[in-house]
Design an enzyme around this catalytic site. Structure first.
Site, short mmCIF file in Angstrom:
data_model
loop_
_atom_site.label_atom_id
_atom_site.label_comp_id
_atom_site.label_asym_id
_atom_site.label_seq_id
_atom_site.Cartn_x
_atom_site.Cartn_y
_atom_site.Cartn_z
N SER A 94 -8.33 1.27 -4.55
CA SER A 94 -9.37 1.12 -3.51
C SER A 94 -10.51 2.12 -3.66
O SER A 94 -11.66 1.81 -3.38
CB SER A 94 -8.74 1.24 -2.13
OG SER A 94 -7.96 2.43 -2.05
N SER A 95 -10.18 3.34 -4.11
CA SER A 95 -11.26 4.31 -4.28
C SER A 95 -10.84 5.37 -5.29
O SER A 95 -9.80 5.99 -5.16
CB SER A 95 -11.59 4.98 -2.95
OG SER A 95 -10.44 5.62 -2.45
N TYR A 117 1.23 13.52 2.30
CA TYR A 117 1.53 13.67 3.72
C TYR A 117 2.73 12.82 4.15
O TYR A 117 2.87 12.47 5.32
CB TYR A 117 0.29 13.42 4.61
CG TYR A 117 -0.57 12.22 4.27
CD1 TYR A 117 -0.04 10.93 4.29
CD2 TYR A 117 -1.92 12.38 3.95
CE1 TYR A 117 -0.84 9.84 4.00
CE2 TYR A 117 -2.72 11.29 3.65
CZ TYR A 117 -2.16 10.01 3.68
OH TYR A 117 -2.95 8.92 3.39
N ASP A 146 0.88 -1.17 0.00
CA ASP A 146 0.00 0.00 0.00
C ASP A 146 0.92 1.22 0.00
O ASP A 146 1.52 1.55 1.03
CB ASP A 146 -0.89 -0.02 1.25
CG ASP A 146 -1.90 1.13 1.25
OD1 ASP A 146 -1.89 1.94 0.30
OD2 ASP A 146 -2.69 1.21 2.20
N ASP A 154 -3.59 11.75 -0.09
CA ASP A 154 -4.98 11.56 -0.48
C ASP A 154 -5.55 12.92 -0.88
O ASP A 154 -5.05 13.96 -0.43
CB ASP A 154 -5.78 11.01 0.71
CG ASP A 154 -6.99 10.20 0.25
OD1 ASP A 154 -7.29 10.21 -0.96
OD2 ASP A 154 -7.64 9.57 1.10
N GLY A 158 -8.25 2.86 4.21
CA GLY A 158 -7.34 2.32 3.20
C GLY A 158 -6.50 1.19 3.75
O GLY A 158 -6.23 0.19 3.07
N ASP A 159 -6.06 1.32 5.01
CA ASP A 159 -5.27 0.27 5.67
C ASP A 159 -6.11 -1.00 5.84
O ASP A 159 -5.62 -2.11 5.67
CB ASP A 159 -4.79 0.75 7.05
CG ASP A 159 -4.10 2.11 6.99
OD1 ASP A 159 -3.43 2.38 5.98
OD2 ASP A 159 -4.23 2.91 7.93
N ASN A 219 -4.56 4.45 -3.63
CA ASN A 219 -5.81 5.18 -3.90
C ASN A 219 -5.62 5.98 -5.20
O ASN A 219 -4.55 5.92 -5.82
CB ASN A 219 -6.20 6.07 -2.70
CG ASN A 219 -5.14 7.12 -2.37
OD1 ASN A 219 -4.41 7.60 -3.24
ND2 ASN A 219 -5.04 7.50 -1.10
N GLN A 220 -6.63 6.72 -5.58
CA GLN A 220 -6.56 7.43 -6.88
C GLN A 220 -5.38 8.40 -6.93
O GLN A 220 -4.62 8.41 -7.91
CB GLN A 220 -7.87 8.21 -7.10
CG GLN A 220 -7.89 8.98 -8.41
CD GLN A 220 -9.21 9.71 -8.62
OE1 GLN A 220 -10.19 9.46 -7.91
NE2 GLN A 220 -9.26 10.60 -9.60
#
Length: 296
Positions: free
Chosen positions: A184-185, A125, A115, A120, A220-221, A148-149
Protein backbone atom coordinates in the site's frame (compact mmCIF):
# COMPACT_ATOMS: atom_id res chain seq x y z
CA UNK A 1 -24.55 -6.76 -9.43
CA UNK A 2 -27.75 -8.78 -9.44
CA UNK A 3 -29.43 -9.23 -6.08
CA UNK A 4 -28.64 -12.95 -5.91
CA UNK A 5 -24.96 -12.26 -6.17
CA UNK A 6 -24.45 -9.58 -3.52
CA UNK A 7 -20.92 -10.23 -2.24
CA UNK A 8 -20.59 -10.90 1.50
CA UNK A 9 -17.49 -10.11 3.49
CA UNK A 10 -16.56 -11.38 6.93
CA UNK A 11 -14.25 -8.67 8.29
CA UNK A 12 -12.17 -9.46 11.38
CA UNK A 13 -10.37 -6.39 12.72
CA UNK A 14 -10.26 -3.94 15.59
CA UNK A 15 -13.27 -1.85 16.58
CA UNK A 16 -13.28 1.62 18.08
CA UNK A 17 -16.37 3.25 19.57
CA UNK A 18 -15.22 6.69 18.42
CA UNK A 19 -13.23 7.30 15.26
CA UNK A 20 -12.18 5.31 12.21
CA UNK A 21 -9.75 2.43 12.27
CA UNK A 22 -10.15 -1.30 11.65
CA UNK A 23 -13.74 -2.37 11.07
CA UNK A 24 -14.95 1.23 11.45
CA UNK A 25 -12.65 2.16 8.55
CA UNK A 26 -13.64 -0.81 6.38
CA UNK A 27 -17.38 -1.36 6.84
CA UNK A 28 -18.86 1.90 5.53
CA UNK A 29 -16.80 1.97 2.28
CA UNK A 30 -17.58 -1.69 1.56
CA UNK A 31 -21.29 -1.11 2.15
CA UNK A 32 -21.26 1.98 -0.10
CA UNK A 33 -19.75 -0.20 -2.83
CA UNK A 34 -22.51 -2.79 -2.53
CA UNK A 35 -21.06 -5.39 -0.17
CA UNK A 36 -22.77 -7.02 2.80
CA UNK A 37 -20.34 -6.79 5.72
CA UNK A 38 -20.35 -9.02 8.81
CA UNK A 39 -17.86 -7.71 11.36
CA UNK A 40 -16.06 -9.55 14.13
CA UNK A 41 -14.08 -7.24 16.39
CA UNK A 42 -10.66 -8.55 17.45
CA UNK A 43 -10.46 -5.78 20.04
CA UNK A 44 -13.04 -3.27 21.21
CA UNK A 45 -11.61 0.04 22.33
CA UNK A 46 -13.06 3.43 23.23
CA UNK A 47 -10.82 5.02 20.54
CA UNK A 48 -7.54 4.19 18.80
CA UNK A 49 -4.28 4.02 20.71
CA UNK A 50 -2.98 7.37 19.41
CA UNK A 51 -5.14 9.19 21.98
CA UNK A 52 -3.83 9.95 25.47
CA UNK A 53 -6.18 7.34 26.98
CA UNK A 54 -7.78 4.24 25.49
CA UNK A 55 -9.84 1.59 27.25
CA UNK A 56 -11.52 -1.61 26.22
CA UNK A 57 -11.30 -5.36 25.69
CA UNK A 58 -9.21 -7.78 23.63
CA UNK A 59 -10.95 -10.89 22.29
CA UNK A 60 -9.23 -14.25 22.60
CA UNK A 61 -9.51 -17.45 20.54
CA UNK A 62 -12.45 -18.72 22.66
CA UNK A 63 -14.45 -15.55 21.96
CA UNK A 64 -13.78 -15.94 18.23
CA UNK A 65 -14.71 -19.62 18.40
CA UNK A 66 -18.09 -18.80 19.97
CA UNK A 67 -19.01 -16.22 17.35
CA UNK A 68 -17.88 -18.41 14.46
CA UNK A 69 -19.76 -21.43 15.83
CA UNK A 70 -22.92 -19.35 16.18
CA UNK A 71 -22.66 -18.34 12.51
CA UNK A 72 -21.96 -21.92 11.40
CA UNK A 73 -24.81 -23.46 13.39
CA UNK A 74 -27.26 -21.06 11.74
CA UNK A 75 -25.65 -21.67 8.35
CA UNK A 76 -24.76 -17.97 8.14
CA UNK A 77 -21.12 -18.57 7.22
CA UNK A 78 -21.40 -18.32 3.44
CA UNK A 79 -19.00 -15.59 2.36
CA UNK A 80 -17.45 -14.44 -0.91
CA UNK A 81 -14.60 -12.75 1.01
CA UNK A 82 -12.74 -12.87 4.29
CA UNK A 83 -10.82 -9.74 5.33
CA UNK A 84 -8.49 -9.74 8.34
CA UNK A 85 -6.71 -6.74 9.80
CA UNK A 86 -5.43 -5.88 13.28
CA UNK A 87 -5.29 -8.87 15.59
CA UNK A 88 -3.73 -8.42 19.01
CA UNK A 89 -3.14 -11.96 20.30
CA UNK A 90 -1.36 -15.10 19.07
CA UNK A 91 -4.18 -17.47 20.08
CA UNK A 92 -6.70 -15.41 18.10
CA UNK A 93 -4.46 -15.33 15.02
CA UNK A 94 -3.88 -19.09 15.18
CA UNK A 95 -7.65 -19.61 15.28
CA UNK A 96 -7.99 -17.56 12.06
CA UNK A 97 -6.04 -20.26 10.16
CA UNK A 98 -8.75 -22.81 11.04
CA UNK A 99 -11.48 -20.36 10.11
CA UNK A 100 -10.01 -19.70 6.63
CA UNK A 101 -10.01 -23.45 5.94
CA UNK A 102 -13.59 -23.85 7.19
CA UNK A 103 -14.90 -20.92 5.12
CA UNK A 104 -13.09 -22.17 2.00
CA UNK A 105 -14.72 -25.56 2.50
CA UNK A 106 -18.11 -23.83 2.45
CA UNK A 107 -17.16 -21.71 -0.57
CA UNK A 108 -14.08 -22.91 -2.50
CA UNK A 109 -14.08 -19.59 -4.41
CA UNK A 110 -13.81 -17.50 -1.26
CA UNK A 111 -11.17 -14.77 -1.57
CA UNK A 112 -9.12 -14.19 1.57
CA UNK A 113 -7.63 -10.69 1.80
CA UNK A 114 -5.03 -10.51 4.56
CA UNK A 115 -3.69 -7.25 5.93
CA UNK A 116 -0.82 -8.54 8.11
CA UNK A 117 -0.99 -5.66 10.58
CA UNK A 118 2.19 -5.73 12.63
CA UNK A 119 3.68 -2.26 12.63
CA UNK A 120 4.82 0.74 10.66
CA UNK A 121 7.86 3.00 10.25
CA UNK A 122 10.22 0.40 11.71
CA UNK A 123 8.17 -0.23 14.88
CA UNK A 124 6.18 -3.34 15.76
CA UNK A 125 2.96 -2.70 17.68
CA UNK A 126 1.74 -6.28 18.08
CA UNK A 127 3.28 -9.11 20.15
CA UNK A 128 6.50 -10.41 18.52
CA UNK A 129 5.20 -13.98 18.15
CA UNK A 130 2.57 -12.85 15.63
CA UNK A 131 5.27 -12.43 12.99
CA UNK A 132 5.97 -16.17 12.65
CA UNK A 133 2.27 -17.05 12.72
CA UNK A 134 1.62 -14.65 9.83
CA UNK A 135 4.66 -15.95 7.97
CA UNK A 136 4.10 -19.68 8.41
CA UNK A 137 0.34 -20.07 8.79
CA UNK A 138 -1.69 -17.07 7.68
CA UNK A 139 -0.04 -15.49 4.61
CA UNK A 140 0.21 -18.93 2.88
CA UNK A 141 -3.61 -19.17 3.10
CA UNK A 142 -4.23 -15.68 1.67
CA UNK A 143 -5.26 -14.98 -1.91
CA UNK A 144 -4.43 -11.29 -1.59
CA UNK A 145 -1.97 -9.81 0.90
CA UNK A 146 -1.73 -6.05 1.53
CA UNK A 147 1.30 -5.27 3.72
CA UNK A 148 2.94 -1.89 4.14
CA UNK A 149 6.67 -1.57 3.48
CA UNK A 150 7.72 -2.45 7.04
CA UNK A 151 5.45 -5.50 7.07
CA UNK A 152 6.98 -6.80 3.81
CA UNK A 153 10.35 -6.56 5.55
CA UNK A 154 9.11 -8.41 8.63
CA UNK A 155 7.56 -11.22 6.55
CA UNK A 156 10.69 -11.79 4.45
CA UNK A 157 13.46 -10.74 6.90
CA UNK A 158 14.84 -8.40 4.25
CA UNK A 159 15.07 -4.63 4.06
CA UNK A 160 13.82 -2.47 1.21
CA UNK A 161 15.91 0.44 -0.05
CA UNK A 162 15.11 0.38 -3.76
CA UNK A 163 12.39 -0.56 -6.20
CA UNK A 164 14.42 -3.62 -7.29
CA UNK A 165 14.64 -4.86 -3.71
CA UNK A 166 10.91 -4.35 -3.26
CA UNK A 167 10.18 -6.29 -6.46
CA UNK A 168 12.31 -9.18 -5.18
CA UNK A 169 10.55 -9.14 -1.81
CA UNK A 170 7.20 -9.25 -3.61
CA UNK A 171 8.37 -12.37 -5.47
CA UNK A 172 9.13 -13.97 -2.10
CA UNK A 173 5.67 -13.08 -0.81
CA UNK A 174 4.12 -14.68 -3.91
CA UNK A 175 6.13 -17.85 -3.20
CA UNK A 176 4.50 -18.03 0.24
CA UNK A 177 1.10 -18.41 -1.44
CA UNK A 178 -0.78 -15.19 -2.29
CA UNK A 179 -1.68 -14.66 -5.97
CA UNK A 180 -1.86 -10.89 -5.46
CA UNK A 181 0.49 -8.71 -3.41
CA UNK A 182 -0.39 -5.05 -2.91
CA UNK A 183 2.15 -2.94 -1.02
CA UNK A 184 0.00 0.00 0.00
CA UNK A 185 2.83 2.43 0.69
CA UNK A 186 6.59 2.26 0.28
CA UNK A 187 8.78 5.28 0.79
CA UNK A 188 11.76 5.73 -1.52
CA UNK A 189 13.83 8.80 -2.41
CA UNK A 190 11.33 10.94 -0.53
CA UNK A 191 8.48 9.60 -2.67
CA UNK A 192 5.61 7.32 -1.82
CA UNK A 193 4.81 4.41 -4.09
CA UNK A 194 2.19 1.71 -4.15
CA UNK A 195 3.21 -1.50 -5.91
CA UNK A 196 0.65 -4.09 -6.98
CA UNK A 197 1.65 -7.48 -8.34
CA UNK A 198 -0.73 -10.11 -9.70
CA UNK A 199 0.39 -13.59 -10.76
CA UNK A 200 -3.00 -14.33 -12.29
CA UNK A 201 -2.81 -11.31 -14.61
CA UNK A 202 0.99 -11.53 -14.82
CA UNK A 203 1.42 -7.80 -14.15
CA UNK A 204 3.22 -5.47 -11.80
CA UNK A 205 1.93 -1.94 -11.40
CA UNK A 206 3.35 1.14 -9.74
CA UNK A 207 1.51 4.26 -8.62
CA UNK A 208 3.37 7.40 -7.52
CA UNK A 209 1.49 8.99 -4.65
CA UNK A 210 1.85 12.64 -3.61
CA UNK A 211 2.94 13.09 -0.02
CA UNK A 212 0.51 14.66 2.43
CA UNK A 213 2.43 16.17 5.37
CA UNK A 214 0.50 14.17 7.99
CA UNK A 215 0.22 10.49 8.78
CA UNK A 216 -3.26 9.10 9.29
CA UNK A 217 -4.44 6.24 11.45
CA UNK A 218 -6.77 3.80 9.70
CA UNK A 219 -5.64 4.55 6.15
CA UNK A 220 -4.11 1.07 5.71
CA UNK A 221 -7.40 -0.51 6.85
CA UNK A 222 -9.25 1.62 4.33
CA UNK A 223 -6.81 0.62 1.57
CA UNK A 224 -7.39 -3.09 2.28
CA UNK A 225 -11.18 -2.69 2.16
CA UNK A 226 -11.14 -0.64 -1.05
CA UNK A 227 -8.73 -3.04 -2.73
CA UNK A 228 -10.90 -6.02 -1.77
CA UNK A 229 -13.92 -4.25 -3.27
CA UNK A 230 -12.33 -3.13 -6.51
CA UNK A 231 -10.50 -6.37 -7.31
CA UNK A 232 -13.99 -7.92 -7.22
CA UNK A 233 -15.90 -5.13 -9.01
CA UNK A 234 -13.49 -4.13 -11.77
CA UNK A 235 -12.60 -6.01 -14.95
CA UNK A 236 -8.84 -5.64 -14.56
CA UNK A 237 -6.21 -5.06 -11.91
CA UNK A 238 -5.12 -1.68 -13.33
CA UNK A 239 -8.61 -0.18 -12.95
CA UNK A 240 -8.97 -1.80 -9.51
CA UNK A 241 -5.67 -0.27 -8.41
CA UNK A 242 -6.49 3.21 -9.73
CA UNK A 243 -9.95 3.27 -8.12
CA UNK A 244 -8.49 2.10 -4.80
CA UNK A 245 -5.64 4.62 -4.68
CA UNK A 246 -7.70 7.58 -5.91
CA UNK A 247 -10.51 6.86 -3.45
CA UNK A 248 -8.01 6.63 -0.64
CA UNK A 249 -6.28 9.87 -1.67
CA UNK A 250 -9.68 11.58 -1.90
CA UNK A 251 -10.43 10.60 1.70
CA UNK A 252 -6.97 11.66 2.91
CA UNK A 253 -7.18 15.06 1.18
CA UNK A 254 -10.66 15.61 2.64
CA UNK A 255 -9.23 14.75 6.08
CA UNK A 256 -6.20 17.01 5.62
CA UNK A 257 -8.40 19.91 4.50
CA UNK A 258 -10.61 19.47 7.56
CA UNK A 259 -7.52 19.27 9.80
CA UNK A 260 -6.26 22.60 8.43
CA UNK A 261 -9.65 24.24 8.94
CA UNK A 262 -9.75 23.12 12.59
CA UNK A 263 -6.13 23.83 13.46
CA UNK A 264 -6.98 26.26 16.22
CA UNK A 265 -9.33 23.94 18.09
CA UNK A 266 -8.39 22.73 21.55
CA UNK A 267 -9.24 19.07 20.81
CA UNK A 268 -6.62 16.30 20.84
CA UNK A 269 -4.46 16.09 17.73
CA UNK A 270 -5.56 12.44 17.22
CA UNK A 271 -9.17 13.59 17.03
CA UNK A 272 -8.43 16.29 14.46
CA UNK A 273 -6.86 13.77 12.06
CA UNK A 274 -9.60 11.10 12.28
CA UNK A 275 -10.49 10.03 8.73
CA UNK A 276 -13.41 12.02 7.30
CA UNK A 277 -15.09 8.94 5.86
CA UNK A 278 -18.70 10.08 5.86
CA UNK A 279 -17.72 13.43 4.33
CA UNK A 280 -15.83 11.52 1.61
CA UNK A 281 -18.75 9.42 0.41
CA UNK A 282 -18.39 10.70 -3.15
CA UNK A 283 -14.67 9.81 -3.29
CA UNK A 284 -15.54 6.26 -2.30
CA UNK A 285 -18.48 5.78 -4.67
CA UNK A 286 -17.03 7.58 -7.65
CA UNK A 287 -13.36 8.52 -7.33
CA UNK A 288 -11.86 11.02 -9.74
CA UNK A 289 -8.91 9.26 -11.39
CA UNK A 290 -6.00 11.67 -11.03
CA UNK A 291 -3.25 9.18 -10.18
CA UNK A 292 -2.55 6.52 -12.81
CA UNK A 293 -0.95 3.10 -12.47
CA UNK A 294 1.94 2.31 -14.77
CA UNK A 295 3.14 -1.16 -15.77
CA UNK A 296 6.57 -2.14 -14.51
Amino acid sequence: MNSKKIPRVLSIQSHVVSGYVGNKSATFPLQLLGFEVDAINSVQLSNHTGYKVFKGQVLNDKDLEELVNGLAENNLDHYTHLLTGYIGSASFLNRIALLVKALKQKNPNLIYVCDPVMGDNGKMYVPKELKDIYKNKIVPLADIVVPNQYETELLTDKTVNSLDELENIIKELHKMGPQTVAVSSAEMNNKILAIISSLKDDVQLKVDIPKIPLSFTGSGDLFAALFLAHTYLQEDIKTATEKTINSLQGVLFETFKSFQEHKEEKTQFAERIELRLVQSKRHIENPEIKLHAEFL
